[in-house]
Design a protein around this motif. Structure first.
Motif, PDB file in Angstrom:
ATOM      1  N   ILE A   1      -9.758 -10.273  10.553  1.00  9.59           N
ATOM      2  CA  ILE A   1     -10.347  -8.957  10.285  1.00  9.59           C
ATOM      3  C   ILE A   1     -10.295  -8.664   8.785  1.00  9.59           C
ATOM      4  O   ILE A   1     -11.264  -8.163   8.214  1.00  9.59           O
ATOM      5  CB  ILE A   1      -9.619  -7.860  11.090  1.00  9.59           C
ATOM      6  CG1 ILE A   1      -9.872  -8.026  12.577  1.00  9.59           C
ATOM      7  CG2 ILE A   1     -10.019  -6.463  10.645  1.00  9.59           C
ATOM      8  CD1 ILE A   1     -11.307  -7.823  12.989  1.00  9.59           C
ATOM      9  N   GLN A   2      -9.175  -8.971   8.113  1.00  9.37           N
ATOM     10  CA  GLN A   2      -9.061  -8.732   6.677  1.00  9.37           C
ATOM     11  C   GLN A   2     -10.084  -9.558   5.914  1.00  9.37           C
ATOM     12  O   GLN A   2     -10.684  -9.079   4.946  1.00  9.37           O
ATOM     13  CB  GLN A   2      -7.649  -9.045   6.187  1.00  9.37           C
ATOM     14  CG  GLN A   2      -6.649  -7.974   6.539  1.00  9.37           C
ATOM     15  CD  GLN A   2      -5.256  -8.311   6.044  1.00  9.37           C
ATOM     16  OE1 GLN A   2      -4.977  -9.439   5.629  1.00  9.37           O
ATOM     17  NE2 GLN A   2      -4.365  -7.337   6.118  1.00  9.37           N
ATOM     18  N   ASP A   3     -10.291 -10.809   6.317  1.00 14.72           N
ATOM     19  CA  ASP A   3     -11.308 -11.627   5.663  1.00 14.72           C
ATOM     20  C   ASP A   3     -12.698 -10.997   5.842  1.00 14.72           C
ATOM     21  O   ASP A   3     -13.494 -10.930   4.902  1.00 14.72           O
ATOM     22  CB  ASP A   3     -11.305 -13.048   6.229  1.00 14.72           C
ATOM     23  CG  ASP A   3     -10.085 -13.845   5.801  1.00 14.72           C
ATOM     24  OD1 ASP A   3      -9.442 -13.419   4.811  1.00 14.72           O
ATOM     25  OD2 ASP A   3      -9.780 -14.854   6.460  1.00 14.72           O
ATOM     26  N   ARG A   4     -12.971 -10.564   7.047  1.00 18.05           N
ATOM     27  CA  ARG A   4     -14.280  -9.954   7.323  1.00 18.05           C
ATOM     28  C   ARG A   4     -14.436  -8.658   6.546  1.00 18.05           C
ATOM     29  O   ARG A   4     -15.487  -8.395   5.968  1.00 18.05           O
ATOM     30  CB  ARG A   4     -14.396  -9.701   8.834  1.00 18.05           C
ATOM     31  CG  ARG A   4     -15.651  -9.011   9.233  1.00 18.05           C
ATOM     32  CD  ARG A   4     -16.856  -9.925   9.022  1.00 18.05           C
ATOM     33  NE  ARG A   4     -18.059  -9.204   9.379  1.00 18.05           N
ATOM     34  CZ  ARG A   4     -19.103  -9.080   8.599  1.00 18.05           C
ATOM     35  NH1 ARG A   4     -19.144  -9.679   7.442  1.00 18.05           N
ATOM     36  NH2 ARG A   4     -20.145  -8.401   8.991  1.00 18.05           N
ATOM     37  N   ILE A   5     -13.397  -7.843   6.487  1.00 18.77           N
ATOM     38  CA  ILE A   5     -13.445  -6.586   5.727  1.00 18.77           C
ATOM     39  C   ILE A   5     -13.615  -6.880   4.246  1.00 18.77           C
ATOM     40  O   ILE A   5     -14.371  -6.201   3.548  1.00 18.77           O
ATOM     41  CB  ILE A   5     -12.182  -5.732   6.006  1.00 18.77           C
ATOM     42  CG1 ILE A   5     -12.212  -5.208   7.445  1.00 18.77           C
ATOM     43  CG2 ILE A   5     -12.068  -4.581   5.028  1.00 18.77           C
ATOM     44  CD1 ILE A   5     -10.962  -4.478   7.854  1.00 18.77           C
ATOM     45  N   LYS A   6     -12.930  -7.897   3.745  1.00 22.93           N
ATOM     46  CA  LYS A   6     -13.023  -8.268   2.333  1.00 22.93           C
ATOM     47  C   LYS A   6     -14.442  -8.705   1.997  1.00 22.93           C
ATOM     48  O   LYS A   6     -14.998  -8.308   0.964  1.00 22.93           O
ATOM     49  CB  LYS A   6     -12.017  -9.378   2.040  1.00 22.93           C
ATOM     50  CG  LYS A   6     -11.940  -9.759   0.591  1.00 22.93           C
ATOM     51  CD  LYS A   6     -10.869 -10.830   0.386  1.00 22.93           C
ATOM     52  CE  LYS A   6     -10.803 -11.232  -1.050  1.00 22.93           C
ATOM     53  NZ  LYS A   6      -9.827 -12.291  -1.277  1.00 22.93           N
TER      54      LYS A   6
ATOM     55  N   GLN B   1      -1.511 -11.718  16.970  1.00 25.31           N
ATOM     56  CA  GLN B   1      -1.921 -10.528  16.213  1.00 25.31           C
ATOM     57  C   GLN B   1      -2.115 -10.866  14.752  1.00 25.31           C
ATOM     58  O   GLN B   1      -3.041 -10.376  14.126  1.00 25.31           O
ATOM     59  CB  GLN B   1      -0.862  -9.423  16.373  1.00 25.31           C
ATOM     60  CG  GLN B   1      -1.205  -8.120  15.705  1.00 25.31           C
ATOM     61  CD  GLN B   1      -2.419  -7.429  16.314  1.00 25.31           C
ATOM     62  OE1 GLN B   1      -2.620  -7.473  17.540  1.00 25.31           O
ATOM     63  NE2 GLN B   1      -3.238  -6.835  15.492  1.00 25.31           N
ATOM     64  N   GLU B   2      -1.286 -11.734  14.171  1.00 23.49           N
ATOM     65  CA  GLU B   2      -1.403 -12.100  12.759  1.00 23.49           C
ATOM     66  C   GLU B   2      -2.718 -12.813  12.498  1.00 23.49           C
ATOM     67  O   GLU B   2      -3.365 -12.579  11.479  1.00 23.49           O
ATOM     68  CB  GLU B   2      -0.239 -13.008  12.326  1.00 23.49           C
ATOM     69  CG  GLU B   2       1.102 -12.348  12.271  1.00 23.49           C
ATOM     70  CD  GLU B   2       1.771 -12.284  13.637  1.00 23.49           C
ATOM     71  OE1 GLU B   2       1.541 -13.150  14.491  1.00 23.49           O
ATOM     72  OE2 GLU B   2       2.514 -11.314  13.845  1.00 23.49           O
ATOM     73  N   GLU B   3      -3.124 -13.698  13.358  1.00 23.09           N
ATOM     74  CA  GLU B   3      -4.405 -14.392  13.188  1.00 23.09           C
ATOM     75  C   GLU B   3      -5.553 -13.380  13.273  1.00 23.09           C
ATOM     76  O   GLU B   3      -6.524 -13.456  12.512  1.00 23.09           O
ATOM     77  CB  GLU B   3      -4.569 -15.459  14.273  1.00 23.09           C
ATOM     78  CG  GLU B   3      -3.698 -16.666  14.087  1.00 23.09           C
ATOM     79  CD  GLU B   3      -3.850 -17.652  15.244  1.00 23.09           C
ATOM     80  OE1 GLU B   3      -4.577 -17.327  16.238  1.00 23.09           O
ATOM     81  OE2 GLU B   3      -3.271 -18.724  15.162  1.00 23.09           O
TER      82      GLU B   3
END
Length: 158
Positions: free
Chosen positions: A18-23, A11-13
């Motif tokens: 997802i956070q990188d993509r959202i950023k 889940q952390e990966e």
């Protein structure tokens, strides 16, 4: 293609990916819409200016309507004065008294002239007749009474 596909197993990966993509997406949108506040402020200013211009146009239209009405009223007055002047001129040309010039009817000069000719025949001025004898009393001092008596005697005898 040097990077190999790495499967996400935790889940952390997944959250990090997802956070990188959202950023990245957020940065792209921020670049794309960086001038949004400026455009919003400019839009508000233009809407205010547009409202002021509409009010100005409405005021101008009201003034224009008033001026148009005034002009049409004045033109009607001028036409009335010109017609009255023409009637008076035609009446005087045809020997009609000034007081009767307003009785002439017609829309143009020809019809008014025709009416004036008809009215002139009805209102023809007759030449005054001279009195048959002098009706003024004669005051000649001492002989005036005798002349008056003599004239009265001649009238009774006729």
């Amino acid at each position: 293609m040097s990077e190999e596909f790495k499967a996400i197993t935790t889940q952390e990966e997944f959250d990090r990916a997802i956070q990188d993509r959202i950023k990245r997406e957020k940065e792209t949108l921020e670049k794309k819409y960086a001038d949004y506040e400026e455009i919003k402020a400019r839009n508000a200013a233009l809407e205010g200016e547009n409202t002021a211009l509409k009010a100005s146009i409405d005021d101008s239209n009201k003034k224009t309507e008033k001026y148009d009405k005034d002009i049409s009223d004045l033109n009607a007055k001028i036409a009335g004065y010109e017609t009255a002047n023409m009637r008076t001129r035609i009446a005087l040309q045809h020997g009609i008294p000034y007081d009767l010039s307003s009785r002439l009817v017609g829309e143009d000069e020809e019809s008014i002239t025709a009416d004036a000719k008809k009215l002139a025949e009805l209102v023809k001025q007759k030449e005054p007749l001279a009195p048959l004898k002098d009706t003024e009393p004669i005051i000649d001092g001492k002989d005036g009474a005798y002349k008056s008596l003599l004239e009265n005697l001649n009238l009774e005898g006729e």
